[in-house]
Design a protein around this motif. Sequence first.
Motif, PDB file in Angstrom:
ATOM      1  N   VAL A   1       3.104  -0.905   1.367  1.00 35.82           N
ATOM      2  CA  VAL A   1       3.923  -1.373   2.489  1.00 35.82           C
ATOM      3  C   VAL A   1       5.276  -1.405   1.997  1.00 35.82           C
ATOM      4  O   VAL A   1       6.066  -0.948   2.773  1.00 35.82           O
ATOM      5  CB  VAL A   1       3.274  -2.621   2.915  1.00 35.82           C
ATOM      6  CG1 VAL A   1       4.302  -3.323   3.624  1.00 35.82           C
ATOM      7  CG2 VAL A   1       1.941  -2.714   3.550  1.00 35.82           C
TER       8      VAL A   1
ATOM      9  N   GLU B   1       6.585   2.388   1.988  1.00 40.43           N
ATOM     10  CA  GLU B   1       6.680   3.099   3.226  1.00 40.43           C
ATOM     11  C   GLU B   1       7.821   2.106   3.846  1.00 40.43           C
ATOM     12  O   GLU B   1       8.724   2.809   4.787  1.00 40.43           O
ATOM     13  CB  GLU B   1       5.338   2.556   4.059  1.00 40.43           C
ATOM     14  CG  GLU B   1       5.357   3.221   5.771  1.00 40.43           C
ATOM     15  CD  GLU B   1       5.305   4.691   5.746  1.00 40.43           C
ATOM     16  OE1 GLU B   1       5.544   5.203   6.751  1.00 40.43           O
ATOM     17  OE2 GLU B   1       4.504   4.998   4.790  1.00 40.43           O
ATOM     18  N   ARG B   2       8.115   0.767   4.103  1.00 41.97           N
ATOM     19  CA  ARG B   2       9.165   0.076   4.632  1.00 41.97           C
ATOM     20  C   ARG B   2      10.240   0.000   4.069  1.00 41.97           C
ATOM     21  O   ARG B   2      11.285   0.216   4.639  1.00 41.97           O
ATOM     22  CB  ARG B   2       8.499  -1.346   4.974  1.00 41.97           C
ATOM     23  CG  ARG B   2       9.382  -2.192   5.814  1.00 41.97           C
ATOM     24  CD  ARG B   2       8.597  -4.028   5.886  1.00 41.97           C
ATOM     25  NE  ARG B   2       8.426  -4.263   4.471  1.00 41.97           N
ATOM     26  CZ  ARG B   2       7.675  -5.109   4.243  1.00 41.97           C
ATOM     27  NH1 ARG B   2       6.736  -5.577   4.936  1.00 41.97           N
ATOM     28  NH2 ARG B   2       7.814  -5.728   2.857  1.00 41.97           N
ATOM     29  N   GLU B   3      10.179  -0.120   2.752  1.00 44.96           N
ATOM     30  CA  GLU B   3      11.606  -0.318   2.185  1.00 44.96           C
ATOM     31  C   GLU B   3      12.241   0.829   1.220  1.00 44.96           C
ATOM     32  O   GLU B   3      13.265   0.967   0.769  1.00 44.96           O
ATOM     33  CB  GLU B   3      11.496  -1.177   0.916  1.00 44.96           C
ATOM     34  CG  GLU B   3      11.219  -2.735   1.678  1.00 44.96           C
ATOM     35  CD  GLU B   3      10.862  -3.781   0.595  1.00 44.96           C
ATOM     36  OE1 GLU B   3      11.218  -3.465  -0.354  1.00 44.96           O
ATOM     37  OE2 GLU B   3      10.366  -4.884   1.133  1.00 44.96           O
TER      38      GLU B   3
ATOM     39  N   PRO C   1       2.526  -2.053  10.214  1.00 43.68           N
ATOM     40  CA  PRO C   1       2.382  -1.214   9.040  1.00 43.68           C
ATOM     41  C   PRO C   1       1.349  -1.679   8.004  1.00 43.68           C
ATOM     42  O   PRO C   1       0.971  -0.659   7.425  1.00 43.68           O
ATOM     43  CB  PRO C   1       3.982  -1.633   8.441  1.00 43.68           C
ATOM     44  CG  PRO C   1       4.828  -1.903   9.693  1.00 43.68           C
ATOM     45  CD  PRO C   1       3.999  -2.724  10.752  1.00 43.68           C
TER      46      PRO C   1
END
Length: 462
Positions: free
Chosen positions: A20, A23-25, A81
Amino acid sequence: MANDKHRVRTAREVALDALVRIEREGAYSNLELNRALREAELSRADAGLATELVYGTVQRRRTLDYWLERFVAKGLARLQPWVLALLRMSVYQLVYLDRVPAHAAVNEAVTIAKRRGHAGISGMVNGVLRNVDRRRSELTLPERASSAGEIALKHSYPDWLVERWAADYGPETAEAICAAGNEPPNGSIRVNRLRAARDAVLERLKAEGLYATPSPLSPAGIVVARGGNLADRTEYRNGEWTVQDESSMLVSEAAAPSPDMTVLDCCAAPGGKTTHLAELMGDRGTVWSNDIHPHKEKLIAAQAERLGLSCIRTTVGDAAGLPEKHAEASMDLVLLDAPCSGFGVIRRKPEIKWTKSPEDVDAIAALQARLLEAAARLVKPGGTLVYSTCTIERRENERQIDRFLAGHAGYELDPEWPPHVLDALRSAGVIREGAAFPGMVQLLPQHFGSDGFFIARLRRRK
C-alpha cells in the motif's frame, strides 16, 4: 481492540502494508520492505515470504489486474487501495507460489479483510479468491507473444516501455529483457583485495555450504546464491567485502585507474564505485567522491572507513557545479555514474516500470547532458572520462554519448579496456567475436543475470 495494537503481524500483513505504501506514497520497494521487516521482526521464513509477496506482486501487477478484472464485478478502480493490494497479493500466491496452499492464501486474506474492513469487504474478498481458485485454468496469457502488447501483458510491463525496447533491440531481445527483469536478483560481493584474497573468501563461503562462484566481470567479484544478508556478517563489518552488483563492479574495472592518480566520482553515493576505484589504486593517490545529498556523504565516508581506505575525499554539491570546486583539466580520471531512469535494475526495484514515463526519460536525458558537460571540463588532456548508467534506455546511453561526441571534438571513444573485461564481454556474447569494440557497451539483464548497465570510456585527446 487495544490489544490488537500490540498483536504480532503476519508476513502477509507486513507485505500488504508495504504494498500500500509503495502504491500510495511512491516508496521504493527495497527501502520500504527493509523498513517494514526491521519493524516487524519476523522469523527468517516469514521475512522470506513477505519479501516474495512484495516483489512478486509489484512485478506482476499488470497481469494480476488483467485476471482480476473478470472476477471483480464493480471493477478494480472502485476498490479501496488496500483491498486491491490484498487481492493482487492473494492471486499472486494462488498462481505463482506452488509451496503456498490455496486455502492458506484465501483464509488469511479473508481474516485480514475482516480485521481491516466490514463484512461486505471480507465477503467480496472470499468470493473473488475462491472463484479465482476454482477457475484457475482460465488464467491464461499469450504463449508465443509476437507483438509488443502481448509481450507486455505476458511479462507484466507497460506497453510504452516494451514498444521502445522492441524498437531498439528487436521483439525477441525485448521479451528476454522483460523475462529477466522478473527474475530474482543475484547476490554478489566485491572482495576488498587490500584486506583479503578472493580465492580465500570463496573457499570460506563454500566451506559454510554456500553456493559461491567467481564473477567473470571482476577479479574481485563473487556471486553468492541464497547467501542471506551479506552485509550482516563479520567479514562485511571488518571491511573484507562490499555488497555490489556485478555490472556495477564492471564500471570501475573498465575505468582501470592506476595508483597515484587523481580521480573524481561525480555522483558517488552510496560509495560502491568510489571505494572500488580506491581499491584498484591500492589506496594510493586521491579519489574525490561527490554527491548532491549531505546525508549520503556520511554513507560514503563510513564505507571508506570500514574498508580502511584513506585516499578518499568526500564533497557535497550538484555535480554540475564541480568545475567551480576543482580546477579545469585537473583529473586523470572522471567517473560520471549519471542519474538515470533505472530500467536496468527493475528486478531490484520493480515499481520503476509503473512509476516512470516517457517524459521522465526526456527530463533525465537533459540532466545527463548538463552533467556530462561539467564532467568533461575536469579531465586532463590524455585523461579518461567514464560515463555509466543503470538503464537500458538508448536515449540516455548510446545516443547521449553520440550527442556529446558530436559537440566535443577533443574527445573520442576509448576501446582500450582491460583484457579481462573484454574477454568476459565476448564470452557472454555482448561483444561479437571478431567485431571491433567501439569503447562503449550495453549490458542487458539477461547477459550475466546481473543489472542492466551502460558504460562508455572516452579519452580526452592531448
